[in-house]
Design an enzyme around this catalytic site. Structure first.
Site, PDB file in Angstrom:
ATOM      1  N   SER A   1       5.147  -6.846  -7.060  1.00 25.61           N
ATOM      2  CA  SER A   1       4.648  -5.607  -7.616  1.00 25.61           C
ATOM      3  C   SER A   1       3.848  -4.790  -6.618  1.00 25.61           C
ATOM      4  O   SER A   1       4.379  -4.278  -5.658  1.00 25.61           O
ATOM      5  CB  SER A   1       3.813  -5.957  -8.821  1.00 25.61           C
ATOM      6  OG  SER A   1       3.526  -4.821  -9.564  1.00 25.61           O
TER       7      SER A   1
ATOM      8  N   GLU B   1       8.379   0.311   6.130  1.00 27.87           N
ATOM      9  CA  GLU B   1       9.291   1.437   6.298  1.00 27.87           C
ATOM     10  C   GLU B   1       8.618   2.716   6.802  1.00 27.87           C
ATOM     11  O   GLU B   1       9.294   3.564   7.393  1.00 27.87           O
ATOM     12  CB  GLU B   1      10.014   1.714   4.974  1.00 27.87           C
ATOM     13  CG  GLU B   1      10.918   0.570   4.534  1.00 27.87           C
ATOM     14  CD  GLU B   1      11.662   0.826   3.237  1.00 27.87           C
ATOM     15  OE1 GLU B   1      12.416  -0.054   2.792  1.00 27.87           O
ATOM     16  OE2 GLU B   1      11.480   1.925   2.664  1.00 27.87           O
TER      17      GLU B   1
ATOM     18  N   LYS C   1       9.953  -7.059  -7.959  1.00 31.42           N
ATOM     19  CA  LYS C   1       9.576  -6.396  -9.208  1.00 31.42           C
ATOM     20  C   LYS C   1       9.541  -4.900  -8.944  1.00 31.42           C
ATOM     21  O   LYS C   1       8.637  -4.396  -8.306  1.00 31.42           O
ATOM     22  CB  LYS C   1       8.221  -6.909  -9.675  1.00 31.42           C
ATOM     23  CG  LYS C   1       7.647  -6.146 -10.857  1.00 31.42           C
ATOM     24  CD  LYS C   1       8.506  -6.312 -12.093  1.00 31.42           C
ATOM     25  CE  LYS C   1       7.826  -5.754 -13.315  1.00 31.42           C
ATOM     26  NZ  LYS C   1       7.658  -4.301 -13.269  1.00 31.42           N
TER      27      LYS C   1
END
Length: 497
Positions: free
Chosen positions: A330, A341, A355
Protein backbone atom coordinates in the site's frame (compact mmCIF):
# COMPACT_ATOMS: atom_id res chain seq x y z
CA UNK A 1 -5.05 0.37 6.54
CA UNK A 2 -7.08 10.53 2.76
CA UNK A 3 -5.31 7.36 1.57
CA UNK A 4 -4.79 5.04 -1.10
CA UNK A 5 -4.88 1.57 -0.24
CA UNK A 6 -2.54 -2.31 3.20
CA UNK A 7 -4.86 -0.24 4.82
CA UNK A 8 -5.52 -1.77 7.50
CA UNK A 9 -8.32 -0.81 9.14
CA UNK A 10 -5.32 -1.61 10.77
CA UNK A 11 -3.61 -1.57 13.96
CA UNK A 12 -0.74 0.79 13.77
CA UNK A 13 -2.47 3.35 11.59
CA UNK A 14 -3.54 6.61 13.00
CA UNK A 15 -6.21 8.89 11.62
CA UNK A 16 -6.97 12.52 12.43
CA UNK A 17 -10.58 13.27 13.13
CA UNK A 18 -10.62 17.02 12.77
CA UNK A 19 -13.79 17.73 10.88
CA UNK A 20 -16.31 15.76 8.90
CA UNK A 21 -13.72 14.50 6.48
CA UNK A 22 -11.81 11.30 7.18
CA UNK A 23 -8.21 10.76 6.37
CA UNK A 24 -7.72 7.51 4.60
CA UNK A 25 -4.84 5.20 4.64
CA UNK A 26 -2.78 2.45 3.08
CA UNK A 27 -1.06 -0.86 4.12
CA UNK A 28 0.92 -4.24 4.11
CA UNK A 29 4.27 -6.47 6.24
CA UNK A 30 7.88 -7.85 7.92
CA UNK A 31 8.93 -10.35 10.74
CA UNK A 32 11.49 -12.37 12.50
CA UNK A 33 11.22 -15.43 14.74
CA UNK A 34 11.21 -14.53 18.45
CA UNK A 35 9.38 -14.90 21.68
CA UNK A 36 10.60 -12.36 24.23
CA UNK A 37 8.53 -9.88 26.20
CA UNK A 38 5.31 -9.62 24.25
CA UNK A 39 4.35 -6.10 23.39
CA UNK A 40 1.83 -3.98 21.63
CA UNK A 41 -1.14 -3.48 19.22
CA UNK A 42 -4.42 -4.46 17.64
CA UNK A 43 -4.71 -6.93 14.84
CA UNK A 44 -6.47 -5.47 11.88
CA UNK A 45 -7.21 -5.67 8.22
CA UNK A 46 -4.19 -5.12 6.07
CA UNK A 47 -3.36 -3.06 3.06
CA UNK A 48 -6.04 -0.48 2.53
CA UNK A 49 -5.71 3.10 1.35
CA UNK A 50 -8.38 5.64 2.05
CA UNK A 51 -9.16 8.86 0.25
CA UNK A 52 -11.01 11.69 1.91
CA UNK A 53 -14.63 10.73 1.41
CA UNK A 54 -15.59 14.16 0.09
CA UNK A 55 -12.69 14.21 -2.32
CA UNK A 56 -13.41 10.71 -3.54
CA UNK A 57 -16.99 11.67 -4.25
CA UNK A 58 -16.07 14.74 -6.22
CA UNK A 59 -13.55 12.83 -8.30
CA UNK A 60 -15.48 9.64 -8.87
CA UNK A 61 -17.12 10.84 -12.04
CA UNK A 62 -20.48 9.64 -10.83
CA UNK A 63 -21.96 13.10 -10.94
CA UNK A 64 -23.06 12.97 -7.32
CA UNK A 65 -22.65 11.26 -4.00
CA UNK A 66 -20.99 7.88 -4.00
CA UNK A 67 -23.88 6.72 -1.84
CA UNK A 68 -26.68 8.26 -3.84
CA UNK A 69 -29.87 6.21 -4.12
CA UNK A 70 -30.22 4.04 -7.19
CA UNK A 71 -33.75 4.98 -8.24
CA UNK A 72 -33.61 2.48 -11.10
CA UNK A 73 -33.03 -0.44 -8.74
CA UNK A 74 -35.88 -2.74 -7.81
CA UNK A 75 -35.72 -3.29 -4.08
CA UNK A 76 -39.16 -4.87 -3.79
CA UNK A 77 -37.71 -8.34 -3.31
CA UNK A 78 -35.47 -7.07 -0.52
CA UNK A 79 -38.39 -5.41 1.25
CA UNK A 80 -40.53 -8.51 0.78
CA UNK A 81 -37.94 -10.79 2.35
CA UNK A 82 -37.47 -8.38 5.24
CA UNK A 83 -41.23 -8.13 5.91
CA UNK A 84 -41.69 -11.88 5.60
CA UNK A 85 -38.98 -12.65 8.16
CA UNK A 86 -40.13 -9.89 10.49
CA UNK A 87 -43.75 -11.11 10.47
CA UNK A 88 -43.54 -14.88 10.05
CA UNK A 89 -40.16 -16.13 11.32
CA UNK A 90 -40.77 -18.55 14.21
CA UNK A 91 -38.93 -16.29 16.68
CA UNK A 92 -38.66 -12.54 17.10
CA UNK A 93 -35.99 -11.16 14.77
CA UNK A 94 -33.38 -8.50 15.40
CA UNK A 95 -34.29 -5.81 12.87
CA UNK A 96 -30.85 -4.20 13.02
CA UNK A 97 -29.21 -7.57 12.41
CA UNK A 98 -31.43 -8.14 9.36
CA UNK A 99 -30.49 -4.79 7.85
CA UNK A 100 -26.78 -5.24 8.61
CA UNK A 101 -26.94 -8.73 7.15
CA UNK A 102 -28.46 -7.40 3.92
CA UNK A 103 -25.74 -4.76 3.66
CA UNK A 104 -23.04 -7.34 4.36
CA UNK A 105 -24.46 -9.49 1.60
CA UNK A 106 -24.26 -6.65 -0.91
CA UNK A 107 -20.68 -5.81 0.03
CA UNK A 108 -19.57 -9.45 0.03
CA UNK A 109 -21.04 -9.91 -3.45
CA UNK A 110 -18.36 -7.51 -4.72
CA UNK A 111 -15.75 -10.20 -3.97
CA UNK A 112 -13.37 -7.44 -2.90
CA UNK A 113 -11.31 -8.07 0.27
CA UNK A 114 -10.84 -4.32 0.70
CA UNK A 115 -14.54 -3.43 0.78
CA UNK A 116 -16.25 -4.07 4.09
CA UNK A 117 -19.28 -3.10 6.14
CA UNK A 118 -18.68 -2.64 9.86
CA UNK A 119 -21.38 -2.73 12.47
CA UNK A 120 -21.40 -0.11 15.21
CA UNK A 121 -19.14 -2.22 17.47
CA UNK A 122 -16.78 -3.09 14.63
CA UNK A 123 -16.56 0.52 13.49
CA UNK A 124 -15.83 1.68 17.02
CA UNK A 125 -12.99 -0.82 17.23
CA UNK A 126 -11.72 0.31 13.85
CA UNK A 127 -11.70 4.01 14.72
CA UNK A 128 -9.90 3.29 17.98
CA UNK A 129 -7.27 1.35 16.06
CA UNK A 130 -6.38 4.31 13.87
CA UNK A 131 -6.35 7.02 16.52
CA UNK A 132 -3.70 7.30 19.21
CA UNK A 133 -2.85 4.02 20.91
CA UNK A 134 -4.83 0.83 21.27
CA UNK A 135 -4.37 -2.67 22.58
CA UNK A 136 -4.05 -6.02 20.85
CA UNK A 137 -1.39 -8.28 19.28
CA UNK A 138 -0.02 -6.00 16.56
CA UNK A 139 -0.52 -7.44 13.09
CA UNK A 140 -2.26 -6.54 9.88
CA UNK A 141 -4.80 -9.02 8.56
CA UNK A 142 -7.10 -9.36 5.58
CA UNK A 143 -9.70 -11.82 4.35
CA UNK A 144 -8.47 -13.98 1.50
CA UNK A 145 -10.44 -16.87 0.00
CA UNK A 146 -12.63 -17.11 3.12
CA UNK A 147 -9.53 -17.26 5.31
CA UNK A 148 -8.00 -14.65 7.61
CA UNK A 149 -4.39 -14.08 6.57
CA UNK A 150 -1.67 -12.03 8.25
CA UNK A 151 -0.43 -9.31 5.95
CA UNK A 152 2.28 -8.16 8.30
CA UNK A 153 3.23 -8.22 11.97
CA UNK A 154 4.18 -4.82 13.38
CA UNK A 155 7.71 -4.21 14.60
CA UNK A 156 8.03 -4.65 18.35
CA UNK A 157 4.47 -5.89 18.75
CA UNK A 158 3.40 -9.17 20.42
CA UNK A 159 2.65 -10.80 17.06
CA UNK A 160 6.21 -10.28 15.89
CA UNK A 161 7.64 -11.32 19.22
CA UNK A 162 5.65 -14.55 19.05
CA UNK A 163 7.06 -15.38 15.62
CA UNK A 164 4.01 -14.78 13.44
CA UNK A 165 4.81 -14.09 9.79
CA UNK A 166 3.22 -12.55 6.74
CA UNK A 167 1.14 -15.15 4.94
CA UNK A 168 0.24 -17.10 8.08
CA UNK A 169 -3.43 -18.11 8.11
CA UNK A 170 -5.29 -17.69 11.40
CA UNK A 171 -7.64 -20.66 11.55
CA UNK A 172 -8.99 -20.23 15.08
CA UNK A 173 -9.01 -17.70 17.91
CA UNK A 174 -9.31 -19.34 21.34
CA UNK A 175 -10.82 -22.37 19.62
CA UNK A 176 -13.37 -20.42 17.56
CA UNK A 177 -13.07 -20.96 13.81
CA UNK A 178 -12.54 -17.94 11.55
CA UNK A 179 -13.57 -19.82 8.40
CA UNK A 180 -15.66 -17.45 6.28
CA UNK A 181 -15.49 -14.68 8.89
CA UNK A 182 -14.96 -11.06 7.84
CA UNK A 183 -11.72 -9.37 8.82
CA UNK A 184 -13.67 -6.90 10.97
CA UNK A 185 -15.27 -9.70 12.99
CA UNK A 186 -11.90 -11.45 13.28
CA UNK A 187 -10.39 -8.26 14.70
CA UNK A 188 -13.02 -8.17 17.44
CA UNK A 189 -12.02 -11.69 18.51
CA UNK A 190 -8.27 -11.13 18.34
CA UNK A 191 -8.18 -7.74 19.94
CA UNK A 192 -8.34 -7.39 23.73
CA UNK A 193 -7.09 -5.61 26.81
CA UNK A 194 -3.41 -5.31 27.58
CA UNK A 195 -2.14 -8.25 29.63
CA UNK A 196 -4.81 -10.69 28.49
CA UNK A 197 -3.92 -13.80 26.51
CA UNK A 198 -5.22 -15.06 23.19
CA UNK A 199 -4.40 -18.39 21.52
CA UNK A 200 -4.26 -18.46 17.74
CA UNK A 201 -4.26 -21.63 15.64
CA UNK A 202 -1.90 -20.90 12.75
CA UNK A 203 -1.41 -22.63 9.40
CA UNK A 204 1.86 -21.61 7.76
CA UNK A 205 2.13 -21.88 3.96
CA UNK A 206 4.07 -24.94 2.85
CA UNK A 207 3.58 -26.78 6.14
CA UNK A 208 1.01 -29.47 6.80
CA UNK A 209 0.91 -29.15 10.59
CA UNK A 210 -0.87 -26.33 12.37
CA UNK A 211 0.52 -24.67 15.48
CA UNK A 212 -1.05 -22.97 18.46
CA UNK A 213 0.53 -19.68 19.47
CA UNK A 214 -0.35 -18.02 22.76
CA UNK A 215 0.12 -14.26 22.71
CA UNK A 216 -0.14 -11.71 25.49
CA UNK A 217 -1.84 -8.57 24.23
CA UNK A 218 -0.18 -5.22 24.80
CA UNK A 219 -0.32 -1.57 23.76
CA UNK A 220 0.69 -0.64 20.22
CA UNK A 221 3.97 1.25 19.84
CA UNK A 222 3.58 4.81 18.62
CA UNK A 223 7.08 5.26 17.21
CA UNK A 224 7.31 4.35 13.52
CA UNK A 225 10.88 5.35 12.54
CA UNK A 226 14.00 3.51 13.72
CA UNK A 227 17.61 4.43 12.85
CA UNK A 228 20.69 2.20 12.85
CA UNK A 229 24.24 2.64 11.53
CA UNK A 230 25.00 -0.42 9.42
CA UNK A 231 28.31 0.21 7.63
CA UNK A 232 30.85 3.01 7.24
CA UNK A 233 28.61 5.98 7.88
CA UNK A 234 25.59 4.44 6.16
CA UNK A 235 22.36 4.85 8.09
CA UNK A 236 19.49 2.38 7.80
CA UNK A 237 16.21 4.09 8.61
CA UNK A 238 13.27 1.73 9.01
CA UNK A 239 9.66 2.92 8.68
CA UNK A 240 7.31 0.39 10.26
CA UNK A 241 4.06 2.07 9.18
CA UNK A 242 2.77 5.43 7.95
CA UNK A 243 1.16 6.99 10.98
CA UNK A 244 0.22 10.53 11.93
CA UNK A 245 3.74 11.81 12.66
CA UNK A 246 5.86 9.46 10.53
CA UNK A 247 7.01 12.11 8.04
CA UNK A 248 8.04 14.35 10.91
CA UNK A 249 9.94 11.49 12.57
CA UNK A 250 11.68 10.60 9.30
CA UNK A 251 12.72 14.18 8.58
CA UNK A 252 14.28 14.41 12.03
CA UNK A 253 16.12 11.10 11.52
CA UNK A 254 17.42 12.18 8.10
CA UNK A 255 18.65 15.55 9.39
CA UNK A 256 20.40 13.82 12.30
CA UNK A 257 22.05 11.40 9.86
CA UNK A 258 23.35 14.30 7.78
CA UNK A 259 24.55 16.10 10.90
CA UNK A 260 26.41 12.98 12.03
CA UNK A 261 28.22 12.70 8.71
CA UNK A 262 26.27 9.88 7.06
CA UNK A 263 27.36 9.11 3.51
CA UNK A 264 24.25 7.25 2.44
CA UNK A 265 20.74 6.23 3.47
CA UNK A 266 18.97 2.87 3.33
CA UNK A 267 15.23 3.44 3.61
CA UNK A 268 13.83 0.18 5.00
CA UNK A 269 10.19 -0.40 4.02
CA UNK A 270 10.21 -4.16 4.59
CA UNK A 271 7.17 -5.56 6.39
CA UNK A 272 5.58 -2.13 6.31
CA UNK A 273 1.82 -2.59 5.77
CA UNK A 274 1.19 1.03 4.84
CA UNK A 275 -0.87 3.70 6.56
CA UNK A 276 -1.82 7.31 6.01
CA UNK A 277 -1.53 8.52 2.42
CA UNK A 278 -0.66 12.08 3.32
CA UNK A 279 2.37 10.77 5.22
CA UNK A 280 3.46 8.59 2.29
CA UNK A 281 3.07 11.55 -0.05
CA UNK A 282 5.06 13.85 2.23
CA UNK A 283 7.84 11.27 2.57
CA UNK A 284 8.05 10.60 -1.17
CA UNK A 285 8.21 14.35 -1.72
CA UNK A 286 11.45 14.46 0.32
CA UNK A 287 13.22 12.33 -2.31
CA UNK A 288 11.58 13.40 -5.58
CA UNK A 289 12.34 16.62 -7.48
CA UNK A 290 9.68 19.26 -7.88
CA UNK A 291 7.33 18.60 -10.79
CA UNK A 292 7.95 14.86 -10.94
CA UNK A 293 4.98 12.52 -10.43
CA UNK A 294 4.51 10.81 -7.06
CA UNK A 295 1.46 8.66 -7.93
CA UNK A 296 -1.77 8.71 -9.91
CA UNK A 297 -5.37 7.84 -9.06
CA UNK A 298 -7.62 6.43 -11.80
CA UNK A 299 -11.41 6.40 -11.41
CA UNK A 300 -13.83 4.04 -13.10
CA UNK A 301 -14.70 6.54 -15.84
CA UNK A 302 -11.03 6.66 -16.85
CA UNK A 303 -10.32 10.07 -15.34
CA UNK A 304 -6.91 10.33 -13.69
CA UNK A 305 -5.72 12.57 -10.91
CA UNK A 306 -1.95 13.08 -10.90
CA UNK A 307 -0.07 14.09 -7.74
CA UNK A 308 3.33 15.70 -8.30
CA UNK A 309 6.22 16.58 -6.03
CA UNK A 310 6.46 20.15 -4.84
CA UNK A 311 9.45 22.27 -3.95
CA UNK A 312 8.18 22.76 -0.43
CA UNK A 313 9.72 21.19 2.64
CA UNK A 314 12.84 19.18 3.30
CA UNK A 315 14.68 17.48 0.43
CA UNK A 316 17.11 14.55 0.89
CA UNK A 317 20.58 15.10 -0.58
CA UNK A 318 22.26 11.84 0.46
CA UNK A 319 22.53 8.81 -1.88
CA UNK A 320 19.66 6.43 -1.08
CA UNK A 321 18.53 2.86 -1.65
CA UNK A 322 15.18 1.37 -0.59
CA UNK A 323 14.54 -2.06 0.93
CA UNK A 324 11.24 -3.79 0.09
CA UNK A 325 9.82 -7.29 0.51
CA UNK A 326 6.58 -9.20 0.22
CA UNK A 327 5.36 -7.42 3.35
CA UNK A 328 5.73 -3.94 1.87
CA UNK A 329 2.27 -2.83 0.89
CA UNK A 330 0.00 0.00 0.00
CA UNK A 331 1.53 3.27 1.19
CA UNK A 332 4.92 1.54 1.22
CA UNK A 333 4.44 0.66 -2.43
CA UNK A 334 3.42 4.22 -3.27
CA UNK A 335 6.69 5.50 -1.78
CA UNK A 336 8.75 2.74 -3.38
CA UNK A 337 7.15 3.32 -6.78
CA UNK A 338 7.68 7.09 -6.59
CA UNK A 339 11.33 6.79 -5.59
CA UNK A 340 12.05 4.13 -8.22
CA UNK A 341 10.33 5.75 -11.18
CA UNK A 342 10.64 9.46 -10.42
CA UNK A 343 13.94 9.65 -8.55
CA UNK A 344 15.88 6.68 -10.02
CA UNK A 345 16.48 5.33 -6.52
CA UNK A 346 17.18 1.57 -6.65
CA UNK A 347 14.97 -0.92 -4.84
CA UNK A 348 16.62 -3.89 -3.12
CA UNK A 349 15.04 -7.04 -1.69
CA UNK A 350 11.99 -8.99 -2.84
CA UNK A 351 8.83 -8.20 -4.79
CA UNK A 352 6.31 -6.17 -2.78
CA UNK A 353 2.80 -7.19 -1.74
CA UNK A 354 0.76 -5.70 -4.58
CA UNK A 355 -2.09 -3.50 -3.29
CA UNK A 356 -3.19 -1.04 -5.93
CA UNK A 357 -6.71 0.06 -5.06
CA UNK A 358 -8.11 3.06 -3.22
CA UNK A 359 -10.79 2.93 -0.54
CA UNK A 360 -13.20 5.51 0.86
CA UNK A 361 -15.00 5.24 4.20
CA UNK A 362 -18.55 6.37 4.96
CA UNK A 363 -19.85 6.67 8.52
CA UNK A 364 -23.58 6.25 9.21
CA UNK A 365 -25.62 7.94 11.92
CA UNK A 366 -25.77 4.78 14.07
CA UNK A 367 -21.96 4.57 14.13
CA UNK A 368 -21.63 1.79 11.55
CA UNK A 369 -19.23 2.24 8.65
CA UNK A 370 -18.91 1.24 5.00
CA UNK A 371 -15.45 0.94 3.45
CA UNK A 372 -15.46 0.45 -0.29
CA UNK A 373 -13.04 0.60 -3.20
CA UNK A 374 -13.44 3.72 -5.34
CA UNK A 375 -10.38 3.81 -7.60
CA UNK A 376 -7.03 2.39 -8.64
CA UNK A 377 -3.74 4.00 -7.80
CA UNK A 378 -0.91 3.90 -10.33
CA UNK A 379 2.83 4.46 -10.14
CA UNK A 380 4.33 7.58 -11.76
CA UNK A 381 4.80 5.67 -15.04
CA UNK A 382 1.17 4.54 -14.98
CA UNK A 383 1.78 0.97 -13.78
CA UNK A 384 -1.00 -0.74 -11.82
CA UNK A 385 0.81 -3.02 -9.36
CA UNK A 386 -2.33 -4.63 -7.89
CA UNK A 387 -1.76 -8.35 -7.19
CA UNK A 388 1.59 -8.03 -9.00
CA UNK A 389 3.72 -5.98 -6.67
CA UNK A 390 6.82 -3.94 -7.47
CA UNK A 391 9.94 -5.88 -8.47
CA UNK A 392 13.25 -4.78 -6.92
CA UNK A 393 16.14 -3.63 -9.07
CA UNK A 394 18.43 -5.87 -7.02
CA UNK A 395 16.92 -9.13 -5.79
CA UNK A 396 18.15 -10.27 -2.38
CA UNK A 397 16.61 -12.99 -0.23
CA UNK A 398 16.82 -13.65 3.48
CA UNK A 399 18.49 -16.94 4.48
CA UNK A 400 16.33 -20.04 4.96
CA UNK A 401 16.69 -19.87 8.73
CA UNK A 402 14.88 -16.51 8.72
CA UNK A 403 11.71 -18.40 7.85
CA UNK A 404 11.87 -21.05 10.56
CA UNK A 405 8.66 -21.51 12.50
CA UNK A 406 7.74 -20.62 16.05
CA UNK A 407 8.57 -23.13 18.80
CA UNK A 408 6.25 -23.30 21.81
CA UNK A 409 8.27 -22.74 25.04
CA UNK A 410 5.64 -24.62 27.05
CA UNK A 411 6.32 -27.85 25.21
CA UNK A 412 9.24 -30.14 25.98
CA UNK A 413 11.53 -31.97 23.55
CA UNK A 414 14.21 -34.39 24.68
CA UNK A 415 16.23 -37.36 23.50
CA UNK A 416 14.04 -40.16 22.19
CA UNK A 417 11.15 -37.93 21.08
CA UNK A 418 10.07 -37.32 17.50
CA UNK A 419 8.25 -34.31 16.02
CA UNK A 420 8.30 -31.89 13.10
CA UNK A 421 9.23 -29.24 15.69
CA UNK A 422 12.49 -31.08 16.36
CA UNK A 423 13.60 -30.54 12.75
CA UNK A 424 12.87 -26.86 13.26
CA UNK A 425 14.93 -26.81 16.48
CA UNK A 426 17.83 -28.58 14.79
CA UNK A 427 17.83 -26.02 11.95
CA UNK A 428 17.95 -23.22 14.54
CA UNK A 429 20.90 -24.85 16.29
CA UNK A 430 22.68 -25.36 12.98
CA UNK A 431 22.13 -21.72 11.98
CA UNK A 432 23.66 -20.63 15.31
CA UNK A 433 26.78 -22.74 14.75
CA UNK A 434 25.93 -25.84 16.78
CA UNK A 435 26.05 -29.34 15.28
CA UNK A 436 22.82 -31.27 15.94
CA UNK A 437 23.85 -34.13 13.66
CA UNK A 438 21.39 -35.21 10.97
CA UNK A 439 18.60 -32.67 10.62
CA UNK A 440 15.37 -34.63 10.83
CA UNK A 441 12.36 -35.12 13.08
CA UNK A 442 14.21 -37.31 15.63
CA UNK A 443 15.74 -35.97 18.85
CA UNK A 444 18.88 -38.10 19.14
CA UNK A 445 22.09 -37.96 21.15
CA UNK A 446 23.70 -35.49 18.73
CA UNK A 447 20.76 -33.12 19.14
CA UNK A 448 20.94 -33.38 22.93
CA UNK A 449 24.69 -32.69 22.81
CA UNK A 450 24.17 -29.57 20.67
CA UNK A 451 21.46 -28.35 23.04
CA UNK A 452 23.75 -28.83 26.04
CA UNK A 453 26.48 -26.80 24.35
CA UNK A 454 23.99 -24.05 23.55
CA UNK A 455 22.75 -24.07 27.18
CA UNK A 456 26.35 -23.85 28.42
CA UNK A 457 27.05 -20.84 26.22
CA UNK A 458 23.86 -19.18 27.48
CA UNK A 459 24.53 -19.90 31.14
CA UNK A 460 21.52 -22.21 31.39
CA UNK A 461 21.43 -25.51 33.27
CA UNK A 462 22.71 -28.15 30.85
CA UNK A 463 19.82 -30.59 30.65
CA UNK A 464 19.89 -31.31 26.92
CA UNK A 465 16.11 -30.65 26.92
CA UNK A 466 14.47 -27.92 24.88
CA UNK A 467 11.72 -26.18 26.85
CA UNK A 468 10.99 -22.89 28.64
CA UNK A 469 14.03 -20.61 28.91
CA UNK A 470 16.05 -22.71 26.46
CA UNK A 471 13.37 -22.36 23.79
CA UNK A 472 13.04 -18.62 24.34
CA UNK A 473 16.79 -17.99 24.22
CA UNK A 474 17.13 -20.18 21.14
CA UNK A 475 14.59 -18.08 19.23
CA UNK A 476 15.98 -14.80 20.55
CA UNK A 477 19.51 -15.73 19.49
CA UNK A 478 18.26 -16.63 16.04
CA UNK A 479 16.49 -13.31 15.79
CA UNK A 480 19.69 -11.49 16.73
CA UNK A 481 21.55 -13.38 14.03
CA UNK A 482 18.93 -12.43 11.43
CA UNK A 483 19.26 -8.78 12.48
CA UNK A 484 23.05 -8.78 12.36
CA UNK A 485 23.57 -10.96 9.27
CA UNK A 486 21.06 -9.47 6.87
CA UNK A 487 21.91 -10.16 3.21
CA UNK A 488 19.27 -7.68 2.04
CA UNK A 489 20.93 -4.88 4.00
CA UNK A 490 24.33 -6.03 2.73
CA UNK A 491 23.02 -5.86 -0.84
CA UNK A 492 21.67 -2.35 -0.20
CA UNK A 493 25.03 -1.22 1.20
CA UNK A 494 26.80 -2.64 -1.84
CA UNK A 495 24.38 -0.83 -4.15
CA UNK A 496 25.11 2.48 -2.38
CA UNK A 497 28.86 2.00 -2.66
Amino acid sequence: MSQLDKEQEQGQEQQANDGPEKKGYIKVKWIYIVLGALALVLLTVGATVYLLTEKAQSKSGSGGSLLSTNTDGDFSKLYEVYNTLENYYFEDVDEEALVNGAINGMVESLDDPYSDFMSTDEATSFHESISSSFEGIGAEIQQENDQIVIVSPIKGAPAEEAGLKAGDMILEVDGESLQGMSSSNAVLLIRGEKGTKVTLTIQRPGQSDTMKVEIVRDTIPIETVYTETVSNNIEKIQITSFSEHTAEELEKALKNAEKDGAKGIILDLRQNPGGLLDQAQEIANMFVDEGEILYQVEYRNGNKEVTKATGNGYKVSLPTTVLIDEGSASASEIVAGALKESADIPLVGMKSFGKGTVQSAQDFTDGSNLKFTTAKWLTPDGNWIHKKGISPDVKAELPEYANLTYVDPEKEWKEGTSSADIENIEKMLEALGFNPGKVDTSYDAATASAVKQFQKDQGIKQTGIVTGETTTKLMNELREKINSDDPQVEAAVKELK
